[in-house]
Design a protein around this motif. Sequence first.
Motif, PDB file in Angstrom:
ATOM      1  N   ASP A 454       0.814  -1.216   0.000  1.00  0.00           N
ATOM      2  CA  ASP A 454       0.000   0.000   0.000  1.00  0.00           C
ATOM      3  C   ASP A 454       0.844   1.261   0.000  1.00  0.00           C
ATOM      4  N   LYS A 455       1.943   1.246   0.761  1.00  0.00           N
ATOM      5  CA  LYS A 455       2.789   2.431   0.884  1.00  0.00           C
ATOM      6  C   LYS A 455       3.346   2.850  -0.472  1.00  0.00           C
ATOM      7  N   GLU A 456       3.771   1.869  -1.286  1.00  0.00           N
ATOM      8  CA  GLU A 456       4.340   2.203  -2.591  1.00  0.00           C
ATOM      9  C   GLU A 456       3.251   2.646  -3.560  1.00  0.00           C
ATOM     10  N   ILE A 457       2.077   2.038  -3.472  1.00  0.00           N
ATOM     11  CA  ILE A 457       0.967   2.479  -4.318  1.00  0.00           C
ATOM     12  C   ILE A 457       0.628   3.932  -4.001  1.00  0.00           C
ATOM     13  N   MET A 458       0.604   4.251  -2.705  1.00  0.00           N
ATOM     14  CA  MET A 458       0.343   5.627  -2.276  1.00  0.00           C
ATOM     15  C   MET A 458       1.392   6.570  -2.860  1.00  0.00           C
ATOM     16  N   GLN A 459       2.658   6.162  -2.816  1.00  0.00           N
ATOM     17  CA  GLN A 459       3.744   6.997  -3.341  1.00  0.00           C
ATOM     18  C   GLN A 459       3.572   7.234  -4.837  1.00  0.00           C
ATOM     19  N   ARG A 460       3.175   6.178  -5.565  1.00  0.00           N
ATOM     20  CA  ARG A 460       2.976   6.301  -7.008  1.00  0.00           C
ATOM     21  C   ARG A 460       1.823   7.255  -7.321  1.00  0.00           C
ATOM     22  N   ILE A 461       0.792   7.203  -6.496  1.00  0.00           N
ATOM     23  CA  ILE A 461      -0.343   8.111  -6.691  1.00  0.00           C
ATOM     24  C   ILE A 461       0.114   9.555  -6.522  1.00  0.00           C
ATOM     25  N   LEU A 462       0.916   9.796  -5.501  1.00  0.00           N
ATOM     26  CA  LEU A 462       1.384  11.159  -5.225  1.00  0.00           C
ATOM     27  C   LEU A 462       2.352  11.646  -6.290  1.00  0.00           C
ATOM     28  N   GLU A 463       3.041  10.721  -6.958  1.00  0.00           N
ATOM     29  CA  GLU A 463       4.024  11.109  -7.972  1.00  0.00           C
ATOM     30  C   GLU A 463       3.398  11.467  -9.313  1.00  0.00           C
ATOM     31  N   PHE A 464       2.123  11.124  -9.499  1.00  0.00           N
ATOM     32  CA  PHE A 464       1.468  11.473 -10.769  1.00  0.00           C
ATOM     33  C   PHE A 464       1.408  12.986 -10.938  1.00  0.00           C
TER      34      PHE A 464
END
Length: 464
Positions: A454-464
């Motif tokens: 989940d933490k990495e998915i969250m990071q990817r969302i924020l990087e968009f």
Amino acid sequence: MQKIVGKYSFNMNHLIGKGAYGTVYKGISNDGLPVAIKVIDRRMINQTNTQQLLNEIRSMKQLNHKNIVKFLDFYETQNNFYIISEFCNGGDLRDIIKRGKLDSKSVVNILKQILNGYHQLYQNSLIHRDLKPANILLHQGITKLADFGFAKKIDFENDLMTSIAGTPLYMAPQVILRQPYTSKCDIWSLGMVLYELLFQKPPINAENIIQLQERICKPIIVPQLDNSQLQQLIQGCLQIHEENRINWDEIYQNPLIQEQQQQENTKRQYAGILEEVEPDQTDYRKFLITNYLQIEFEANQRIYLNQLNFARSAFNFSFFIQQFEQSFQDLAQNLRWFSFNWLQQLENSKFLKEQQKFFNDERGLYCITQLKQMKQAFIDNCPENYQSLAFDMMKLLSILEEHQTNLSANLGTLNRHQLLATYMIKYLNKTLRTARLNECFYVADLQDIQKFPDKEIMQRILEF
């Protein structure tokens, strides 16, 4: 700390590992493609290391093979050098070794892929000189050679080298003892890697270079295996004296390798590109095209499959969000209309199908077959009046924007399914505004994203 390098960015906390002379981070391109970014501090570079760096860039630019990590870009700044390459999400052979003993069949499969990649080095008169488990990466089940900092161009038949290069434990005896050596130094390293895959430990154990120089002169006996051909091949690789060590031609002509090649040739040429699913399965795993960019398609055929994969991604995501509340049903329906509309545009594209060599071989027919399957999947899962339905791109973008806003406002409270949906919605909202039928672009796949915590998915969302 987030850093931007040209068309790429990375977080200093996302450390992957360290290479021969650089630190490697996981990064992302402007179009959302995950990449590996090797950072080399200029202050740490002397003349020798600078040559190694130039060697790596020169070597990687020459190579283009599915079993070799792909070079993407290179940047220089006042403080650092940056090498951008494809990101491999499966770790390296060290991770495989840690999991426990492999059977001979699995090791032969890894060996075959290593040899496939190495053959391109051979064709370019290159040797690796640093083959080891850490430099053999895995991505979606594919084995890839990496880290070419010590690669050197040679005459495979005649050149003798005297420089010290590589990781000591995997170095050939001639390198350790500072004797002239040939391309057979990589054959020794290959034998060491195969031995460790089978027995979870190297055949030689040494705490320092002095011990290694003493112990490397002692003959290595490969324990008995259930596959005698594999045992003999490894034994041939680990001969102390180069004149007794097998050569590359003998390895490639080995019955074990030839048998493996024949077995692969009996399969349908492009079997495995589509994931096997039950005919009535309609979830987000359906019609997964896993490696179309690695197959030797013509350029326009690759674009065609890339576009098809994009339609597939949106289509399958529509099934994933059906499990959500009623407000997502309109989005699911519009994504299906979009997918079908995109397929129709692709089917009618003159740019692609009027190009030479599209239909005149099995690869072109394969592309067309995939489109027909996708259209049929749409027809099987849509109302009977689907042909009369009009697709409205602006409406879809508006729906995506609305869901993106609502989900992003509550990002910290979302469950895993909602996080996955948020990522895909942000991806589609961005890509639909820029995607073109005549070019390749990054296709996000929900099944790949699910592999991340989940933490990495969250990071990817924020990087968009």
